[in-house]
Design an enzyme around this catalytic site. Structure first.
Site, short mmCIF file in Angstrom:
data_model
loop_
_atom_site.label_atom_id
_atom_site.label_comp_id
_atom_site.label_asym_id
_atom_site.label_seq_id
_atom_site.Cartn_x
_atom_site.Cartn_y
_atom_site.Cartn_z
N TYR A 169 12.89 -12.16 4.41
CA TYR A 169 12.94 -11.61 3.06
C TYR A 169 14.21 -12.06 2.35
O TYR A 169 15.23 -12.32 3.00
CB TYR A 169 12.97 -10.07 3.10
CG TYR A 169 11.80 -9.40 3.75
CD1 TYR A 169 10.70 -8.99 3.00
CD2 TYR A 169 11.79 -9.16 5.13
CE1 TYR A 169 9.62 -8.35 3.61
CE2 TYR A 169 10.71 -8.53 5.74
CZ TYR A 169 9.63 -8.14 4.97
OH TYR A 169 8.58 -7.51 5.57
N ASP A 191 5.39 -3.40 -0.27
CA ASP A 191 5.45 -2.32 -1.25
C ASP A 191 5.08 -2.85 -2.63
O ASP A 191 5.30 -4.03 -2.93
CB ASP A 191 6.85 -1.71 -1.31
CG ASP A 191 7.18 -0.90 -0.07
OD1 ASP A 191 6.24 -0.45 0.60
OD2 ASP A 191 8.38 -0.73 0.22
N ARG A 243 14.62 -1.66 2.88
CA ARG A 243 15.21 -0.58 2.07
C ARG A 243 16.27 0.16 2.86
O ARG A 243 17.36 0.46 2.36
CB ARG A 243 14.12 0.41 1.63
CG ARG A 243 13.34 0.00 0.41
CD ARG A 243 12.35 1.07 0.05
NE ARG A 243 11.31 1.20 1.07
CZ ARG A 243 10.58 2.30 1.25
NH1 ARG A 243 10.81 3.38 0.53
NH2 ARG A 243 9.64 2.34 2.16
N ASP A 256 14.83 2.67 -3.27
CA ASP A 256 14.55 1.51 -4.10
C ASP A 256 14.58 1.91 -5.57
O ASP A 256 14.95 3.03 -5.92
CB ASP A 256 13.21 0.87 -3.72
CG ASP A 256 12.04 1.86 -3.82
OD1 ASP A 256 12.04 2.73 -4.71
OD2 ASP A 256 11.11 1.75 -3.00
#
Length: 334
Positions: free
Chosen positions: A102, A74, A207, A116
């Site tokens: 991540y 993203d 997310r 987010d």
């Protein structure tokens, strides 16, 4: 006899850069011809840039005719975005299918409509949770889980990405998808922010994971920051920024920043072939390596294949029972 249009065309002066300059028109510097570029650029993508925009910029700086990325990040996310060029694009699917790692910052107590920092705030609640409560809330998300893809995602429905429906105020039903969280670790907690490290299968939405952890804690949450630090066997070690690629200067210096094509294949055992066996392999023939006296790995499965005389990568193969090598994906050795 030619018609008037043809006559005018034939008599007009050629539209060259010199003639345009004389007429006061801007002269564009011609782009140099694109040359084959093969390899993998480990890019550290900056915040605010889409994966495709990052690819376009890198492709332009390397003057490459063929390139692709290996999994979208993203725009608000940063971190490892492997970019494949030339022959390396033949193996990009392996990274699309690979596990990802991540590090994320989850903001507890605030829910947004996108999950987010880019969305509108939907609700705010006080945060009164302990580290022990966070660890307990995270425990059910380790291993195989189901996730409902968010509306603000690039998944398509009837040819349109879901985020286009979301921007139009339309919410569609989405089926839950099975994913696997291989590892979920709490790195730090300074209320209301908690930092986690996640290793997960493809298709996992961090997310959604952050939102689900917030829901399990009873306060809601959204993702404050996201950084990808691993894709399959690749890590941020040795990754470069777009600025450093540009600062490298000449094209050859920029190309030197790329990993070789087999940088994507280092997790596979290697098989070395003679010139004659390499020729047959490149023609798609199955090779009985045991009968040919070729050293083979002890286990069956995918292997990377080289020509021993010049160490050239030939591609990947499938090592089958009885030491039979079947070609899988071949690369150009020209």
């Amino acid at each position: 006899m030619a018609d008037d249009t043809t006559a005018d065309t034939m008599s007009a002066p050629p539209d060259t850069a010199q003639s345009r300059a004389k007429r006061g028109q801007p002269v564009r510097t011609p782009r140099p011809p694109r040359v084959p570029v093969h390899g993998v650029l480990l890019l550290d993508k900056p915040v605010g840039l889409s994966s495709n925009d990052a690819l376009i910029r890198a492709k332009r700086m390397l003057n490459a005719p063929k390139a692709g990325h290996t999994g979208t990040l993203d725009p608000f996310a940063t971190g490892l975005l492997p970019l494949c060029f030339g022959e390396a694009t033949k193996f990009s699917q392996d990274l699309l299918e690979a596990d990802k790692t991540y590090e994320a910052v989850v903001h507890l107590g605030v829910r947004t409509d996108t999950g987010d920092t880019e969305g509108q705030v939907l609700s705010e609640r006080p945060v009164e949770v302990s580290v022990e409560q966070i660890e307990a809330a995270m425990a059910p998300f380790r291993g195989p889980i189901s996730q409902v893809p968010p509306m603000h995602s690039a998944l398509k429905r009837d040819g349109k990405p879901l985020y286009e429906y979301a921007r139009a105020g339309i919410t569609l039903e989405r089926e839950a998808r099975n994913v696997t969280i291989h590892a979920l670790e709490l790195l730090d907690y300074q209320a209301p922010l908690l930092r986690i490290r996640v290793t997960c299968s493809k298709g996992t939405y961090i997310r959604v994971l952050g939102e689900d952890i917030g829901q399990a804690l009873g306060c809601g949450a959204h993702l404050n920051a996201l950084r990808r630090i691993g894709v399959g066997p690749l890590t941020l070690e040795g990754a470069v920024t777009l600025e450093s690629v540009e600062a490298a200067g000449e094209l050859e210096a920029r190309k030197a920043l790329l990993l070789p094509v087999d940088g994507l294949l280092r997790s596979f055992p290697a098989v070395q072939l003679s010139d004659e066996l390499a020729r047959r392999f490149l023609h798609g023939q199955r090779l009985p390596l045991g009968k040919e006296g070729v050293a083979v790995p002890p286990q069956t499965g995918r292997v990377r294949v080289y020509r021993s005389s010049d160490a050239a990568l030939l591609g990947t193969g499938l090592l089958q029972e009885y030491a039979i090598l079947a070609p899988e994906r071949l690369v150009s050795t020209a």
